[in-house]
Design an enzyme around this catalytic site. Structure first.
Site, PDB file in Angstrom:
ATOM      1  N   GLN A 165      13.876  22.462  14.803  1.00  0.00           N
ATOM      2  CA  GLN A 165      13.668  22.702  13.343  1.00  0.00           C
ATOM      3  C   GLN A 165      14.646  23.753  12.867  1.00  0.00           C
ATOM      4  O   GLN A 165      14.701  24.812  13.290  1.00  0.00           O
ATOM      5  CB  GLN A 165      12.263  23.202  13.376  1.00  0.00           C
TER       6      GLN A 165
ATOM      7  N   ALA B  91      -0.074  18.773  16.406  1.00  0.00           N
ATOM      8  CA  ALA B  91       0.349  20.300  16.798  1.00  0.00           C
ATOM      9  C   ALA B  91      -0.758  20.812  17.885  1.00  0.00           C
ATOM     10  O   ALA B  91      -0.728  20.813  19.002  1.00  0.00           O
ATOM     11  CB  ALA B  91       0.526  21.068  15.525  1.00  0.00           C
ATOM     12  N   ARG B  92      -1.792  21.028  17.073  1.00  0.00           N
ATOM     13  CA  ARG B  92      -2.918  21.901  17.866  1.00  0.00           C
ATOM     14  C   ARG B  92      -3.500  20.680  18.993  1.00  0.00           C
ATOM     15  O   ARG B  92      -3.874  21.274  20.026  1.00  0.00           O
ATOM     16  CB  ARG B  92      -4.036  22.137  16.895  1.00  0.00           C
TER      17      ARG B  92
ATOM     18  N   TYR C 187       9.286  28.773   2.956  1.00  0.00           N
ATOM     19  CA  TYR C 187      10.285  28.992   3.380  1.00  0.00           C
ATOM     20  C   TYR C 187      11.531  29.060   2.339  1.00  0.00           C
ATOM     21  O   TYR C 187      11.074  28.727   1.228  1.00  0.00           O
ATOM     22  CB  TYR C 187      10.978  28.389   4.602  1.00  0.00           C
TER      23      TYR C 187
END
Length: 406
Positions: free
Chosen positions: A106, A352-353, A176
């Site tokens: 990333q 993800a989790r 971001y």
């Protein structure tokens, strides 16, 4: 676009391609900061973190927050990609490839999410704003800054290709730097970078095109984009549809990963589920720790109930608007959810989790499919993993009650 009714949906656990890259299946470990780069370098712990999920059957794992510039880190304990990081990055890609998984990096610039005090370099954003992280003012990026940052994305891409990465994920979400330009509330500029959506999307498109020109077809290039920032003045879903159309028209990307929420304004919009107020406050220090304990600080972490594939409805609007491949993200824990994503016309699913709780989840789901099992992940969406990013991202539930061997 949504597939025709007579076209069978692809098998999420079967091999697939992503641009020039061959994947062993259509599952992707989403980028989540690992908290394992205390010296800003690749560590054995970072490699082991990705090896665990790679050995567990994921199609591609994603290394999080590889910053393109020193002021682009969220804080000082992150990797700034450059020639001195090449050896460590290469060691990591080689280790992951030995498992049969692919590896993405990333690539990002944190913009206003950066802690300038920690980094020792003033943060930049679309427009000047106060930072709740550093208690400093974030500077408005100049034309020179944007030229420099675009060049830094290109240089970072060049290094990551040399290091053996299969894919580059350009971070265009969560407020971001690139995302701060997209959000009207954070972008109050009157020049060619502000105002209309076309102007606000200029940096995203410029970076994607510059990176693609640099890497050609050596690697896949994707972008993480927001379906909705989750606050008034952030990117809306209507705007997200138009941004996706712009990025598709430019032809620089192999896929979009569909995310949401804002690290600055509304982080729980991305995570959903339980809100770990006390644990987050305990993980902070100084005035930030005190602030998290106040009613105002507690309101920063809003409560959103968890449901499987909670971004699906918004993501379907993108699916109906573009033909390019899409990755569905957000609350994907069940094999049935993955199968439905394929039937909806999404090409990949990002986890993800679910794999933080069970690194071998993909392999287990494959075994259960063969045996007629339920195919359900064991993550309980407590979000106690969120505050651990400052001490090594992990699942506290898993630590307290390890799952029995398969």
């Amino acid at each position: 676009m949504t597939p025709a009714p007579d076209v069978p949906a692809p098998d999420v656990l079967a091999p697939a391609t992503l641009g020039p890259v061959r994947l062993r299946n259509r599952t992707v470990k989403a980028a989540t900061f690992e908290g394992r780069t205390p010296e800003g370098e690749v560590s054995d712990a970072l490699i082991d973190y990705h090896l665990e999920v790679a050995r567990g059957g994921i199609g591609m794992t994603t290394v999080a927050y590889l910053a393109v510039a020193p002021e682009g880190r969220t804080h000082r304990e992150q990797i700034v990609v450059g020639p001195d990081t090449l050896a460590g990055l290469t060691r990591m890609t080689e280790a992951v490839h030995e498992t049969g998984a692919a590896i993405a990096g990333q690539v990002g610039h944190a913009g206003p999410v950066a802690n300038g005090r920690s980094n020792g370099v003033r943060a930049i954003a679309a427009s000047r704003m106060p930072s709740p992280l550093s208690m400093q003012m974030v500077a408005s990026a100049t034309e020179g800054d944007l030229t420099r940052v675009t060049g830094a994305y290109v240089a970072t891409a060049r290094t990551l290709v040399r290091a053996g990465f299969d894919a580059l994920e350009l971070h265009m979400a969560h407020n971001y730097l690139i995302s701060s330009f997209l959000a009207p509330r954070l972008n109050r500029r009157k020049d060619r970078w502000g105002g209309s959506l076309e102007n606000r999307a200029r940096l995203a498109r410029q970076v994607a095109l510059a990176v693609r020109e640099e890497v050609g077809d050596a690697v896949a290039v994707t972008a993480k984009v927001s379906l909705s920032d989750g606050y008034r003045g952030g990117v809306s879903t209507d705007e997200s549809v138009e941004i996706a159309r712009m990025l598709e028209a430019d032809g620089a990307l192999d896929a979009l990963q569909l995310s949401g929420g804002s690290s600055l304004m509304n982080p729980m919009y991305l995570f959903r589920g339980d809100v770990p107020h006390r644990e987050f406050a305990d993980s902070m220090s100084g005035v930030v720790k005190w602030g998290m304990r106040t009613p105002v600080g507690r309101s920063f972490l809003k409560a959103y109930p968890f449901e499987e594939a909670y971004f699906r409805d918004k993501a379907l609007r993108i699916r109906a608007a573009v033909d390019m491949p899409l990755m569905l993200l957000g609350g994907i824990n069940h094999l049935a959810t993955m199968d439905r994503a394929m039937a909806d016309g999404f090409e990949y699913v990002a986890l993800a989790r679910a794999v933080l709780r069970e690194p071998d989840l993909v392999d287990r789901l494959a075994r259960e499919r063969e045996g007629g099992g339920a195919g359900v992940g064991t993550c309980i969406h407590c979000n106690l993993c969120m505050p651990t990013i400052y001490s090594g991202t992990r699942c506290p539930v898993r630590e307290a009650a390890p799952l029995p061997p398969a």
